[in-house]
Scaffold this active site. Structure first.
Site, PDB file in Angstrom:
ATOM      1  N   LYS A 227       0.844  -1.210   0.000  1.00  0.00           N
ATOM      2  CA  LYS A 227       0.000   0.000   0.000  1.00  0.00           C
ATOM      3  C   LYS A 227       0.874   1.253   0.000  1.00  0.00           C
ATOM      4  O   LYS A 227       1.714   1.434   0.880  1.00  0.00           O
ATOM      5  CB  LYS A 227      -0.893  -0.005   1.252  1.00  0.00           C
ATOM      6  CG  LYS A 227      -1.618   1.325   1.525  1.00  0.00           C
ATOM      7  CD  LYS A 227      -2.503   1.264   2.780  1.00  0.00           C
ATOM      8  CE  LYS A 227      -3.071   2.625   3.156  1.00  0.00           C
ATOM      9  NZ  LYS A 227      -3.922   2.609   4.357  1.00  0.00           N
ATOM     10  N   ASP A 232      -2.798  10.208   3.405  1.00  0.00           N
ATOM     11  CA  ASP A 232      -4.171   9.757   3.673  1.00  0.00           C
ATOM     12  C   ASP A 232      -4.869  10.789   4.552  1.00  0.00           C
ATOM     13  O   ASP A 232      -4.695  10.827   5.757  1.00  0.00           O
ATOM     14  CB  ASP A 232      -4.130   8.390   4.378  1.00  0.00           C
ATOM     15  CG  ASP A 232      -5.531   7.851   4.654  1.00  0.00           C
ATOM     16  OD1 ASP A 232      -6.503   8.425   4.127  1.00  0.00           O
ATOM     17  OD2 ASP A 232      -5.632   6.842   5.391  1.00  0.00           O
ATOM     18  N   LYS A 239     -10.038  12.781   8.377  1.00  0.00           N
ATOM     19  CA  LYS A 239      -9.383  12.514   9.667  1.00  0.00           C
ATOM     20  C   LYS A 239      -9.290  13.819  10.455  1.00  0.00           C
ATOM     21  O   LYS A 239      -9.245  14.899   9.868  1.00  0.00           O
ATOM     22  CB  LYS A 239      -7.965  12.010   9.420  1.00  0.00           C
ATOM     23  CG  LYS A 239      -7.875  10.579   8.901  1.00  0.00           C
ATOM     24  CD  LYS A 239      -6.424  10.154   8.762  1.00  0.00           C
ATOM     25  CE  LYS A 239      -6.309   8.752   8.179  1.00  0.00           C
ATOM     26  NZ  LYS A 239      -6.856   7.700   9.023  1.00  0.00           N
ATOM     27  N   ASP A 250       1.782   6.712   5.197  1.00  0.00           N
ATOM     28  CA  ASP A 250       0.797   5.692   4.832  1.00  0.00           C
ATOM     29  C   ASP A 250       1.187   4.966   3.543  1.00  0.00           C
ATOM     30  O   ASP A 250       0.396   4.243   2.968  1.00  0.00           O
ATOM     31  CB  ASP A 250      -0.588   6.344   4.711  1.00  0.00           C
ATOM     32  CG  ASP A 250      -1.729   5.364   4.958  1.00  0.00           C
ATOM     33  OD1 ASP A 250      -1.493   4.328   5.603  1.00  0.00           O
ATOM     34  OD2 ASP A 250      -2.851   5.638   4.491  1.00  0.00           O
ATOM     35  N   ARG A 313      -7.400  -0.916   1.567  1.00  0.00           N
ATOM     36  CA  ARG A 313      -7.870  -2.202   1.020  1.00  0.00           C
ATOM     37  C   ARG A 313      -8.360  -2.047  -0.414  1.00  0.00           C
ATOM     38  O   ARG A 313      -8.286  -2.970  -1.211  1.00  0.00           O
ATOM     39  CB  ARG A 313      -8.945  -2.798   1.946  1.00  0.00           C
ATOM     40  CG  ARG A 313     -10.217  -2.008   2.035  1.00  0.00           C
ATOM     41  CD  ARG A 313     -11.018  -2.334   3.289  1.00  0.00           C
ATOM     42  NE  ARG A 313     -10.454  -1.679   4.482  1.00  0.00           N
ATOM     43  CZ  ARG A 313     -10.912  -1.858   5.713  1.00  0.00           C
ATOM     44  NH1 ARG A 313     -11.922  -2.674   5.938  1.00  0.00           N
ATOM     45  NH2 ARG A 313     -10.356  -1.225   6.736  1.00  0.00           N
TER      46      ARG A 313
HETATM   47  N1  BES Z   1      -4.008   4.651   7.048  1.00  0.00           N
HETATM   48  C1  BES Z   1      -5.069   4.358   7.946  1.00  0.00           C
HETATM   49  C2  BES Z   1      -4.631   3.412   9.071  1.00  0.00           C
HETATM   50  C3  BES Z   1      -3.598   3.921  10.039  1.00  0.00           C
HETATM   51  C4  BES Z   1      -3.990   4.431  11.282  1.00  0.00           C
HETATM   52  C5  BES Z   1      -2.254   3.830   9.756  1.00  0.00           C
HETATM   53  C6  BES Z   1      -3.023   4.855  12.167  1.00  0.00           C
HETATM   54  C7  BES Z   1      -1.299   4.263  10.650  1.00  0.00           C
HETATM   55  C8  BES Z   1      -1.685   4.768  11.865  1.00  0.00           C
HETATM   56  C9  BES Z   1      -6.224   3.692   7.209  1.00  0.00           C
HETATM   57  O1  BES Z   1      -6.376   4.061   5.896  1.00  0.00           O
HETATM   58  C10 BES Z   1      -7.473   4.037   7.963  1.00  0.00           C
HETATM   59  O2  BES Z   1      -7.739   5.190   8.131  1.00  0.00           O
HETATM   60  N2  BES Z   1      -8.212   3.026   8.394  1.00  0.00           N
HETATM   61  C11 BES Z   1      -9.414   3.226   9.138  1.00  0.00           C
HETATM   62  C12 BES Z   1     -10.432   2.223   8.645  1.00  0.00           C
HETATM   63  C13 BES Z   1     -11.824   2.438   9.160  1.00  0.00           C
HETATM   64  C14 BES Z   1     -12.377   3.744   8.649  1.00  0.00           C
HETATM   65  C15 BES Z   1     -12.699   1.290   8.726  1.00  0.00           C
HETATM   66  C16 BES Z   1      -9.125   3.028  10.621  1.00  0.00           C
HETATM   67  O3  BES Z   1      -8.329   2.148  10.949  1.00  0.00           O
HETATM   68  O4  BES Z   1      -9.651   3.780  11.403  1.00  0.00           O
HETATM   69 ZN    ZN Z   2      -7.528   5.832   5.613  1.00  0.00          ZN
HETATM   70 ZN    ZN Z   3      -4.602   4.715   4.900  1.00  0.00          ZN
END
Ligand code: BES
Ligand code: ZN
Ligand code: ZN
Length: 464
Positions: A227, A232, A239, A250, A313
């Site tokens: 990825k 992000d 966020k 990311d 994903r």
């Molecule tokens: N890039 C983030 C995950 C992440 C969080 C990486 C903290 C490094 C540190 C990912 O794309 C994300 O935001 N995932 C969400 C998914 C949810 C919305 C289903 C998450 O984990 O909150």
């Molecule tokens: Zn994300």
């Molecule tokens: Zn992400």
């Protein structure tokens, strides 16, 4: 700089001690300065023999080197006798790798340089091939450092196009073929899932493909799918502001996938490996995708969007379909900073792992152990699969019922067409502030690089 020791004089000796029954010397990771010999020596404890692990050795080497750097040492000899007794030739590799990594300082864009120069000599002892072990360690740590630097780069400097340029250049140096697909090619391939995220930005998406065919007589191909979201923001499911700066990291999965390729090629491993790296920004714009959208992926399977922040994903699954259908991948490892949930669950020192194949899993864990990285396997019970069912599409891009890390893994699994697959969620291990391990530095860690290298090496040695 790290070299094999040829008996040169140095300012310092770094030596290791185990803790014997009833003694204080040698306590795990404890430092002791000793001035009994002609040269001052720093003794680092490895703890009791029964508790010893290769990871402790890495930490001990790094702790000693960092301490000597604080004292502005310019030359040090690492005495490896005890490391070799405990780990045989791996003791040399670990000393060289940990020394090189612990002298790394993250790049910065300040106008004044703060570099320190320490020359490290490694005692080769009775190892006949010590020189080769050190050369391999240097190539491998250079890949870790490359991945760290990419991870740390700010999003105005590192975005899909420039990431593709970095890998095209590094690939060229190692004789790797790198191909970069642009938006137009993605449209032709029907990559509706990757495109939905990528179209959210004027910095358009790229699919970076690095191929190294080191075993032409084999039909097996390992795909490493990483990825690379160069920033992000979360998209419309934005966020909070304070979480966004670190999201320049990311793309750490993609960084690991691309960086390890150079070492695999430079070491001429007899294996076929392709790195497939979907690179995008996830932003808000008039062309962003929306919660409620239904996407059609390259595989033909449809995806309902519950949350635009679950974008990793989405880009991974089209890259996996491409790896299987266009590159003939017979096994798949995906590596991604995928979920916040894995950080809550396993913290910053252990990554989450999911798999559909026990043999592949056992091989990977052997590689990870050699590499000094920690992974923990999560379950795939049937009820978890229900959590990503959608009433309107084949699959939902988030969970109805918690288990964020597992459900993200199962989402990806549903696109692997029954190929042996390992999923690595490095959201916690790829970025560290402050460093959790002595061989790390603040921010990007280069997580995954060493384990990916060692699984390639292991499969190559098995003649896979
Ligand atoms: N890039 C983030 C995950 C992440 C969080 C990486 C903290 C490094 C540190 C990912 O794309 C994300 O935001 N995932 C969400 C998914 C949810 C919305 C289903 C998450 O984990 O909150
Ligand atoms: Zn994300
Ligand atoms: Zn992400």
């Amino acid at each position: 700089m790290v070299h094999l020791w040829n008996g040169q004089k140095a300012e310092w000796y770094l030596v290791f001690a185990e803790q014997k029954e009833g003694e204080n010397r040698g306590k795990s990771l404890e430092l002791n300065f000793e001035y009994k010999t002609e040269q001052p020596q720093l003794v680092v404890g490895l703890g009791k023999r029964e508790d010893f692990t290769p990871l402790i050795a890495r930490r001990a080497v790094a702790k000693g080197i960092k301490e000597l750097q604080k004292l502005s040492a310019s030359t040090v000899v690492i005495k490896t006798e005890l490391l070799q007794e405990l780990l045989d030739k791996q003791g040399i590799s670990i000393a060289a790798e940990a020394a090189k990594l612990s002298t790394f300082q993250h790049e910065n864009w300040k106008s004044e340089s703060t570099e320190k120069n320490l020359t490290v000599y490694i005692e080769g002892g009775h190892q006949r091939k010590a020189e080769d072990l050190i050369a391999e360690a240097i190539l491998l740590t250079e890949a870790v450092i490359f991945a760290r630097n990419l991870t740390n780069e700010p999003p105005n400097k590192l975005y899909p196009e420039t990431l593709a340029e970095r890998f095209t250049a590094s690939g060229k140096r190692s004789g790797i073929k790198t191909e970069v697909l642009d938006e137009k090619a993605m449209i032709e391939l029907g990559m509706g899932s990757l495109l939905a995220v990528g179209q959210s930005s004027g910095r358009t998406p790229k699919l970076i493909i690095m191929s190294y065919m080191g075993n032409p007589s084999s039909k097996e191909v390992l795909a490493i799918v990483g990825k690379a979201v160069t920033c992000d923001t979360g998209g419309y499911c934005l966020k909070p502001g304070a979480s966004i700066p670190a999201m320049r990291g990311d793309m750490a999965g993609g960084a690991a996938a691309g960086a390890v390729m150079s070492t695999v090629a430079d070491m001429k491993l007899a294996i076929n490996v392709v790195a497939v790296i979907p690179a995008v920004e996830n932003r808000i714009s008039r062309s962003s995708f929306l919660p409620g959208d239904v996407l059609t992926s390259m595989s033909g399977r449809t995806i309902e969007i519950g949350n635009t922040d679950a974008e990793g994903r989405l880009i991974l699954v089209d890259a996996i379909t491409y790896a299987i259908r266009k590159l003939g991948a017979t096994r798949i490892i995906d590596i991604a900073t995928l979920t916040g949930a894995v950080v809550t669950m396993l913290g910053h020192t252990t990554a989450g792992l999911m798999t559909n194949n026990d043999d592949f899993y056992n091989e990977f864990m052997e590689a990870a152990n050699t590499a000094g990285e920690q992974y923990w396997k999560l379950p795939s019970f049937p009820e978890y699969r229900k959590m990503i069912e959608s009433p309107v599409a084949d699959v939902y891009n988030m969970s109805h019922d918690g288990c964020g890390t597992i459900t993200a893994g199962l989402f990806i699994e549903s696109f692997t067409e029954d190929k042996p697959w390992i999923h690595l969620d490095i959201a916690g291990t790829a970025w560290t502030d402050p460093p959790r391990m002595e061989f790390q530095s603040k921010f990007g860690t280069g997580a995954g690089v060493t384990s990916l290298y060692h699984i390639c090496k292991l499969l190559a040695e098995k003649g896979w």
